[in-house]
Design a protein around this motif. Structure first.
Motif, mmCIF file in Angstrom:
data_model
loop_
_atom_site.group_PDB
_atom_site.id
_atom_site.type_symbol
_atom_site.label_atom_id
_atom_site.label_comp_id
_atom_site.label_asym_id
_atom_site.label_seq_id
_atom_site.Cartn_x
_atom_site.Cartn_y
_atom_site.Cartn_z
ATOM 1 N N VAL A 129 0.809 -1.225 0.000
ATOM 2 C CA VAL A 129 0.000 0.000 0.000
ATOM 3 C C VAL A 129 0.839 1.270 0.000
ATOM 4 C CG1 VAL A 129 -1.974 -1.113 1.108
ATOM 5 C CG2 VAL A 129 -0.217 -0.058 2.523
ATOM 6 N N TYR A 130 2.138 1.161 0.246
ATOM 7 C CA TYR A 130 2.988 2.359 0.175
ATOM 8 C C TYR A 130 3.093 2.810 -1.282
ATOM 9 C CZ TYR A 130 4.743 2.680 4.976
ATOM 10 O OH TYR A 130 4.861 2.873 6.317
ATOM 11 N N PHE A 131 2.853 4.092 -1.529
ATOM 12 C CA PHE A 131 2.817 4.571 -2.902
ATOM 13 C C PHE A 131 3.444 5.947 -3.090
ATOM 14 C CE2 PHE A 131 -0.792 6.342 -0.740
ATOM 15 C CZ PHE A 131 -0.972 7.587 -1.289
ATOM 16 N N SER A 132 3.868 6.586 -2.003
ATOM 17 C CA SER A 132 4.280 7.979 -2.089
ATOM 18 C C SER A 132 5.590 8.201 -1.350
ATOM 19 C CB SER A 132 3.189 8.877 -1.478
ATOM 20 O OG SER A 132 3.617 10.217 -1.368
ATOM 21 N N ARG A 133 6.267 9.310 -1.698
ATOM 22 C CA ARG A 133 7.449 9.725 -0.947
ATOM 23 C C ARG A 133 7.077 10.510 0.306
ATOM 24 N NH1 ARG A 133 11.360 12.875 -4.742
ATOM 25 N NH2 ARG A 133 9.454 13.547 -5.757
ATOM 26 N N ILE A 134 5.775 10.801 0.455
ATOM 27 C CA ILE A 134 5.274 11.512 1.635
ATOM 28 C C ILE A 134 4.840 10.485 2.674
ATOM 29 C CG2 ILE A 134 3.550 13.149 2.483
ATOM 30 C CD1 ILE A 134 3.402 14.236 -0.402
ATOM 31 N N ALA A 135 5.452 10.531 3.848
ATOM 32 C CA ALA A 135 5.187 9.519 4.870
ATOM 33 C C ALA A 135 3.710 9.474 5.261
ATOM 34 C CB ALA A 135 6.054 9.788 6.096
#
Length: 548
Positions: A129-135
């Motif tokens: 589910v991780y998809f972004s450079r924003i935590a």
């Protein structure tokens, strides 16, 4: 006849109980995330022995709003359950208890699929589910109750073993190798530049299972990796490097974050912890580099994707990004397809760039699309063939790369993720299993640096600081990494295997078993001081891991 078992009441009661628990967890997560900045895990359990402090910490929480959220979740969930359950048709009279039992067993078996997140090769983890450079965006995609259960499963691995010595003694010993790891300044010792320009492109190639045993230029078998050995004659070769661990995900963290491994787990499995690690991509992005990561397999494997996503790569390329025809390996796309994709994309990659490529063809089951160079079907020769295939595709890639405009301004880092038991069936703790090649090459090297051999004994974790210093970038955040090109580098390498550790110095190797708390193997010239230093390395590094 036995009375009919009240299944409906049991299911309704179970659903209500689970629904209330989940609603409580979700509501608690709302407040804990606001205060702590990470999703609900096992951290609150650490404070159960201090309820007064827990109550004090919750004093500023918007209790009325949270209670309203809880009631809304419970009420809405129960309404939805009744809405669905109330419209289920009763079983027909001919559908007896025997059939109902069989159907229940079938449904229970099928629950394995959602439990593991699907029928794909890799079970579900945070990487899915991780998809972004924003935590925050990545955290928002994580299911809080699932995250709690995952943390509980992994919790036992976080506990440091019984210390070997006083903390002050352990920290003093570690400071002789990695002073920044214990909060001390590193001694002044600068290395001469081997680069023709300050900020070249960096192509970081991680070679799956490339044990030194099969690389002739570092003392292994001759003829298996002719392209890598040829490149070593025109590059800077480090011939005394040891992997920090024995798995790909562990090697990834050691190389890109300069962080030591853990004997029974890996920090990459803990997103809350690895988000606080330094990363080469993050350091180079701050210096103006564009970035991209390539892997022919699934990045969800061992939670690699969440680690790489938070590192800040501009783009991740993995198995599903390759054409179906190129996914010709059990793991995904073979290395020929990987290098072709990298070569094609680099023509448009903004410079300076930091591009990481991780090969996979030399991973078990060692099936490669190449006529076997070693005709035997024994496992050792199958492994040799797979390494030879990756070396051949690497050679083809480099020959084409030299014709590209970017090559003259590029430093190529070639290093293995870990070693291998083959050939020779090295023992689990043997240093021969952990020795790996490290090579710096490419058009950005100074002419006088070409052909240089560095015999300093070092670790995979030392690659990060060595690279950053050559790029004239700070490496202070990489506490467990040091520059191997400085004149006075201490010859030392520490590595972990399953519930044990070892170290290598010019005196020899010593290995230690954490279960029996005894030395496993020890070369005759190894001193008690080396054993103490090795024990201190594990003690201090695991304390650091537990604090993350």
């Amino acid at each position: 006849m036995f009375p009919r078992f009240p299944v409906q009441r049991l299911v309704s009661g179970y659903t209500a109980a689970i629904g209330i628990v989940l609603a409580l967890l979700i509501t608690a997560d709302l407040e804990l995330y606001r205060a702590w900045g990470f999703r609900l895990d096992d951290t609150p359990l650490q404070y159960l022995n201090s309820p007064t402090e827990m109550a004090a910490s919750a004093g500023s929480a918007p209790l009325l709003l949270l209670a309203l959220a809880l009631l809304t979740l419970v009420g809405g969930g129960w309404w939805l359950y009744r809405k669905v359950a109330g419209h289920l048709a009763p079983l027909p009279a001919w559908f007896g208890r025997g059939r109902a039992t069989l159907a229940a067993l079938l449904y229970a078996t099928l629950l394995v699929v959602p439990l593991r997140g699907g029928t794909q090769q890799i079970p579900v983890n945070q990487s899915d589910v991780y998809f972004s450079r924003i935590a925050f965006a990545n955290h928002a995609a994580v299911n809080a109750p699932w995250n709690l259960m995952s943390a509980l499963v992994l919790r036992a691995a976080e506990r440091p073993p019984q210390p070997f010595m006083a903390d002050s003694t352990a920290r003093r010993l570690v400071a002789t190798i990695y002073p920044r790891a214990v909060g001390k300044p590193a001694p002044a010792d600068s290395s001469a530049s081997i680069l023709a320009e300050a900020r070249p492109n960096v192509l970081f190639i991680i070679l799956e299972s490339f044990t030194a045993k099969l690389v002739g230029s570092v003392g292994g078998e001759v003829g298996v990796t002719p392209n890598l050995d040829s490149l070593a004659r025109t590059g800077v070769l480090f011939n005394n490097i040891y992997a920090a661990g024995d798995r790909s995900q562990k090697g990834l963290v050691s190389l890109l974050s300069g962080y030591p491994n853990q004997p029974t787990t890996s920090i990459i499995k803990f997103p809350r912890k690895n988000e606080h690690l330094p990363h080469l991509c993050r350091s180079l992005t701050a210096a103006g580099y564009s970035s991209r990561y390539y892997y022919g397999g699934e990045l969800a494997f061992a939670n690699m994707k969440s680690y790489l996503q938070t590192a800040g790569y501009d783009q991740l390329t993995e198995r599903n990004d390759f054409a179906a025809a190129d996914q010709n390996s059990k793991w995904g796309a073979h290395d020929g397809a990987l290098f072709s994709r990298v070569l094609s994309d680099l023509k448009q990659q903004p410079q300076p760039f930091f591009v990481t490529a991780f090969t996979l063809s030399s991973h078990e089951p060692f099936e490669v699309p190449m006529k076997p160079r070693y005709p035997s079907t024994n496992e050792a020769d199958l492994f040799r063939n797979s390494v030879a295939y990756t070396d051949a595709t690497l050679g083809q890639f480099l020959r084409q790369a030299r014709q590209q405009p970017w090559y003259a301004h590029t430093l190529i880092v070639l290093v293995a993720d870990h070693g291998h038991v083959l050939p020779g069936n090295s023992s689990n703790q043997s240093p021969a299993k952990f020795k790996i090649p490290l090579l710096l090459a490419g058009g950005a090297l100074r002419p006088e640096a070409r052909g240089r051999i560095i015999s300093t004994l070092g670790s995979q974790t030392d690659v990060a600081a060595t690279l950053l210093h050559q790029l004239q970038l700070p490496a202070a955040a990489f506490h467990w990494s040091r520059d191997l090109l400085v004149p006075h580098a201490v010859p030392f390498a520490y590595y972990c295997f399953n519930n044990g550790f070892g170290s290598v110095t010019p005196n020899g190797t010593i290995t230690f078993d954490n279960v029996s708390r005894q030395v496993w193997e020890r070369d005759p010239a190894v001193t008690d001081a080396q054993l103490q230093l090795s024990q201190a390395m594990q003690q201090v590094s695991l304390e650091d891991f537990a604090r993350k």
